[in-house]
Design a protein around this motif. Sequence first.
Motif, PDB file in Angstrom:
ATOM      1  N   SER A  33      60.688  47.111   3.754  1.00 39.30           N
ATOM      2  CA  SER A  33      61.815  47.295   4.661  1.00 39.30           C
ATOM      3  C   SER A  33      61.574  46.548   5.977  1.00 39.30           C
ATOM      4  N   THR A  34      60.362  46.603   6.470  1.00 36.30           N
ATOM      5  CA  THR A  34      60.009  45.914   7.703  1.00 36.30           C
ATOM      6  C   THR A  34      60.154  44.402   7.544  1.00 36.30           C
ATOM      7  N   LEU A  35      59.689  43.875   6.416  1.00 35.01           N
ATOM      8  CA  LEU A  35      59.803  42.440   6.176  1.00 35.01           C
ATOM      9  C   LEU A  35      61.261  41.996   6.073  1.00 35.01           C
ATOM     10  N   LYS A  36      62.079  42.812   5.422  1.00 25.08           N
ATOM     11  CA  LYS A  36      63.510  42.489   5.315  1.00 25.08           C
ATOM     12  C   LYS A  36      64.152  42.474   6.695  1.00 25.08           C
ATOM     13  N   ARG A  37      63.825  43.455   7.509  1.00 22.24           N
ATOM     14  CA  ARG A  37      64.394  43.539   8.856  1.00 22.24           C
ATOM     15  C   ARG A  37      63.941  42.358   9.710  1.00 22.24           C
ATOM     16  N   ALA A  38      62.679  41.975   9.595  1.00 20.37           N
ATOM     17  CA  ALA A  38      62.168  40.829  10.347  1.00 20.37           C
ATOM     18  C   ALA A  38      62.915  39.557   9.953  1.00 20.37           C
ATOM     19  N   ASP A  39      63.212  39.409   8.670  1.00 25.16           N
ATOM     20  CA  ASP A  39      63.958  38.241   8.206  1.00 25.16           C
ATOM     21  C   ASP A  39      65.366  38.240   8.790  1.00 25.16           C
ATOM     22  N   GLU A  40      66.002  39.408   8.835  1.00 27.63           N
ATOM     23  CA  GLU A  40      67.341  39.514   9.427  1.00 27.63           C
ATOM     24  C   GLU A  40      67.310  39.129  10.908  1.00 27.63           C
ATOM     25  N   ILE A  41      66.289  39.564  11.612  1.00 30.26           N
ATOM     26  CA  ILE A  41      66.165  39.258  13.043  1.00 30.26           C
ATOM     27  C   ILE A  41      65.966  37.762  13.241  1.00 30.26           C
ATOM     28  N   ARG A  42      65.104  37.133  12.433  1.00 29.19           N
ATOM     29  CA  ARG A  42      64.873  35.698  12.556  1.00 29.19           C
ATOM     30  C   ARG A  42      66.140  34.891  12.331  1.00 29.19           C
ATOM     31  N   LYS A  43      67.009  35.359  11.442  1.00 31.45           N
ATOM     32  CA  LYS A  43      68.234  34.629  11.108  1.00 31.45           C
ATOM     33  C   LYS A  43      69.333  34.830  12.156  1.00 31.45           C
ATOM     34  N   ASN A  44      69.183  35.801  13.045  1.00 28.78           N
ATOM     35  CA  ASN A  44      70.175  36.077  14.083  1.00 28.78           C
ATOM     36  C   ASN A  44      69.677  35.487  15.402  1.00 28.78           C
ATOM     37  N   PRO A  45      70.233  34.331  15.819  1.00 25.77           N
ATOM     38  CA  PRO A  45      69.724  33.669  17.022  1.00 25.77           C
ATOM     39  C   PRO A  45      69.817  34.532  18.285  1.00 25.77           C
ATOM     40  N   ASN A  46      70.889  35.298  18.431  1.00 26.20           N
ATOM     41  CA  ASN A  46      71.044  36.147  19.608  1.00 26.20           C
ATOM     42  C   ASN A  46      69.945  37.205  19.657  1.00 26.20           C
TER      43      ASN A  46
END
Length: 80
Positions: free
Chosen positions: A26-39
Amino acid sequence: MAKVSKPIASPAKKEMDRWEIESALSTLKRADEIRKNPNMMGQVQKLAQEQIKALGGFVTPSKAPAAKTVARPVRTLKRK
């Protein structure tokens, strides 16, 4: 010579291991989502810089781990 056997994992231990693995995923998925969101990534980097300054020199950006590492193929030398 006596054989050394592995300890038998209890059901509770297996459940805890499973929970820890699911949490890590879950943490890895969330980190990927954060990286893909420039803001969001910009806000995270800004907060990280503020926290580095708050530590007063204990951590410097050059010593901080890289955001993303990529495994590179190993080159082997050819014999002549």
